[in-house]
Design an enzyme around this catalytic site. Sequence first.
Site, short mmCIF file in Angstrom:
data_model
loop_
_atom_site.label_atom_id
_atom_site.label_comp_id
_atom_site.label_asym_id
_atom_site.label_seq_id
_atom_site.Cartn_x
_atom_site.Cartn_y
_atom_site.Cartn_z
N HIS A 311 1.44 -3.04 -2.04
CA HIS A 311 0.94 -4.16 -1.26
C HIS A 311 1.98 -4.02 -0.08
O HIS A 311 3.23 -3.97 -0.02
CB HIS A 311 1.12 -5.63 -1.94
CG HIS A 311 0.28 -6.76 -1.45
ND1 HIS A 311 0.80 -7.42 -0.31
CD2 HIS A 311 -0.99 -7.12 -1.64
CE1 HIS A 311 -0.05 -8.37 0.00
NE2 HIS A 311 -1.20 -8.17 -0.70
N ASP A 369 -5.70 -6.87 -7.41
CA ASP A 369 -6.92 -6.16 -7.79
C ASP A 369 -6.64 -5.33 -9.26
O ASP A 369 -7.75 -4.96 -9.73
CB ASP A 369 -7.03 -5.04 -6.75
CG ASP A 369 -7.64 -5.83 -5.50
OD1 ASP A 369 -8.12 -6.98 -5.50
OD2 ASP A 369 -6.80 -5.40 -4.38
N1 ACO Z 1 0.19 4.89 -4.84
C1 ACO Z 1 0.96 5.99 -4.84
N2 ACO Z 1 1.95 6.04 -3.84
C2 ACO Z 1 1.82 4.68 -3.10
C3 ACO Z 1 0.88 3.46 -3.35
C4 ACO Z 1 0.13 3.75 -4.32
N3 ACO Z 1 -0.71 2.97 -4.56
N4 ACO Z 1 0.94 2.77 -2.40
C5 ACO Z 1 1.82 3.12 -1.50
N5 ACO Z 1 2.37 4.35 -1.78
C6 ACO Z 1 3.64 5.11 -1.11
C7 ACO Z 1 2.87 5.68 0.18
O1 ACO Z 1 2.70 7.16 -0.06
C8 ACO Z 1 4.35 5.45 0.94
O2 ACO Z 1 5.15 6.62 0.56
P1 ACO Z 1 6.17 7.53 1.66
O3 ACO Z 1 7.01 6.02 2.18
O4 ACO Z 1 6.91 8.54 1.00
O5 ACO Z 1 4.96 7.67 2.74
C9 ACO Z 1 5.08 4.37 0.55
O6 ACO Z 1 4.51 3.94 -0.67
C10 ACO Z 1 4.57 3.15 1.48
O7 ACO Z 1 3.16 3.23 1.43
P2 ACO Z 1 2.50 2.60 2.85
O8 ACO Z 1 0.92 3.14 2.66
O9 ACO Z 1 3.29 2.94 4.08
O10 ACO Z 1 2.51 0.79 2.53
P3 ACO Z 1 1.66 -0.13 3.12
O11 ACO Z 1 2.35 -1.40 3.21
O12 ACO Z 1 0.96 0.53 4.64
O13 ACO Z 1 0.16 -0.17 2.35
C11 ACO Z 1 -1.26 -0.61 0.64
C12 ACO Z 1 -0.24 -0.95 1.41
C13 ACO Z 1 -2.59 -0.15 1.77
C14 ACO Z 1 -1.85 -1.82 -0.22
C15 ACO Z 1 -1.01 0.78 -0.16
O14 ACO Z 1 -0.11 0.36 -1.27
C16 ACO Z 1 -2.13 1.15 -1.00
O15 ACO Z 1 -2.96 2.04 -0.23
N6 ACO Z 1 -2.36 0.71 -2.37
C17 ACO Z 1 -3.53 1.23 -2.96
C18 ACO Z 1 -4.75 0.49 -2.78
C19 ACO Z 1 -4.81 -1.03 -3.06
O16 ACO Z 1 -4.53 -1.46 -4.25
N7 ACO Z 1 -5.14 -2.00 -2.11
C20 ACO Z 1 -5.20 -3.44 -2.62
C21 ACO Z 1 -4.11 -4.40 -1.63
S1 ACO Z 1 -3.92 -6.03 -2.19
C22 ACO Z 1 -5.52 -6.63 -1.53
O17 ACO Z 1 -6.09 -6.44 -0.53
C23 ACO Z 1 -5.91 -7.69 -2.29
#
Ligand code: ACO
Length: 435
Positions: A311, A369
């Site tokens: 998140h 979610d």
């Molecule tokens: N699985 C594996 N790796 C992940 C995940 C995941 N679900 N989420 C983040 N990471 C990793 C990224 O690859 C990144 O790694 P790095 O630093 O080595 O490049 C690091 O963790 C940070 O991730 P970001 O994408 O930069 O974090 P951001 O805050 O931009 O994204 C997000 C948050 C979009 C929710 C992300 O965690 C994701 O895509 N999760 C899966 C989708 C999801 O469940 N979304 C629901 C959000 S809640 C809602 O809307 C109610």
Amino acid sequence: MSEETHKAETARLDLPEKAVELPVLHGTMGPDVVDIRRLYADGGVFTFDPGFTSTASCESKITFIDGDRGILLYRGYPIEQLAEKSHHLEVAYLLLYGDLPTAAELEDFEERITRHTMVHEQMHYFYRGFRRDAHPMAIMVGVVGAMSAFYQDSTDINDPEQREIASFRMIAKIPTIAAMAYKYSIGQPFIYPRNDLDYASNFLRMCFAVPAEDYEVDPIIARALDRIFLLHADHEQNASTSTVRLAGSSGANPFACIAAGIACLWGPAHGGANEAALNMLREIGTVDRIPEYIRRAKDKSDPFRLMGFGHRVYKNFDPRAKVLKKSADEVLGLLGIENNPTLQVAKELERIALEDDYFIEKKLYPNVDFYSGIILEALGFPTSMFTPIFALSRTVGWIAQWKEMISDPTQKIGRPRQLYTGPTPRDYVDIEYRS
Ligand code: ACO
């Protein structure tokens, strides 16, 4: 700037040519905010913050999140207490008006919402223009946008009474609109709302009754669904809420703004994640396949991510996920389906991920979610309805935030700037001289 937000000390920014003093603002909770509104005028520079990771886009009194401590408050009330003691329409009142209602206020509010549940009959024909196999979210974006064509008498945002009626209409009709999108997609006739039922029960009946056979609402199911509505009702300046505010900042009518919010919510990185999370759990299928998916999630050359994990704000457990995890156990137990294989995979996946260094270091916890999809499936909803149900729930928050923005005297049209890295000026080349 309200009385709660007061200026204190200033921050100094040393630029190559000059130094600029910037006021520092304190809210009632949360990090201080450096007020850069005069930065361009005084210093001639912009700030650069794609994705708004360090930018407060507005002042708000509605919802507070502390992502490091896993805290979510609606108007100061902890989400856990509201989930246990309150219900969606009471929370709607709280979000809209700032305080919990008295019994008389709640009765009046519920009565006013209930009187708006039907949609204009002509809207039935509008639905029929969509393909039967359209995703319900595609229909929702279109139908909510079209409300400004059906309810033109509540689109003047400068008239407080019209704003109020538009708000009631939006909150009252969104369950009807979502249920109709579902009925249309499965080829069943629309079911009219029934005003003697509560908000969640009415929605369940509009989804699952057919003219040939009524649907008896199970109070356990209605309560579980209402809790999902309440937990999703608002989440401060997330992507879809910011979209609603940005659309509204130009003076667009509320129905058009909510349609914009629904479009944004649809993405798999936002509201679309509940559908994606359940599809992923089903694809994993059995507990023995979990390590393979964990490996893939950690592999940078593989675009796969564990859906329902991570998140932008919560770097500790998502408090809504905690409530829903408990709720999933209760609901599946009460429905006698606690051995559901999807739930088994979810629990094991969560256990393994929470012990894995990659997820620990990056602070990736299950988000709301992750469990909402399991509950919605147990309640009988197909995955395609998960995001529409999220949209239905969030409508209250979108409306509260939109109303707050409209009545904020400091509100301006949202107009970000950019760091331009394109070509510098060059002369037009006639086509015969281009290589
Ligand atoms: N699985 C594996 N790796 C992940 C995940 C995941 N679900 N989420 C983040 N990471 C990793 C990224 O690859 C990144 O790694 P790095 O630093 O080595 O490049 C690091 O963790 C940070 O991730 P970001 O994408 O930069 O974090 P951001 O805050 O931009 O994204 C997000 C948050 C979009 C929710 C992300 O965690 C994701 O895509 N999760 C899966 C989708 C999801 O469940 N979304 C629901 C959000 S809640 C809602 O809307 C109610």
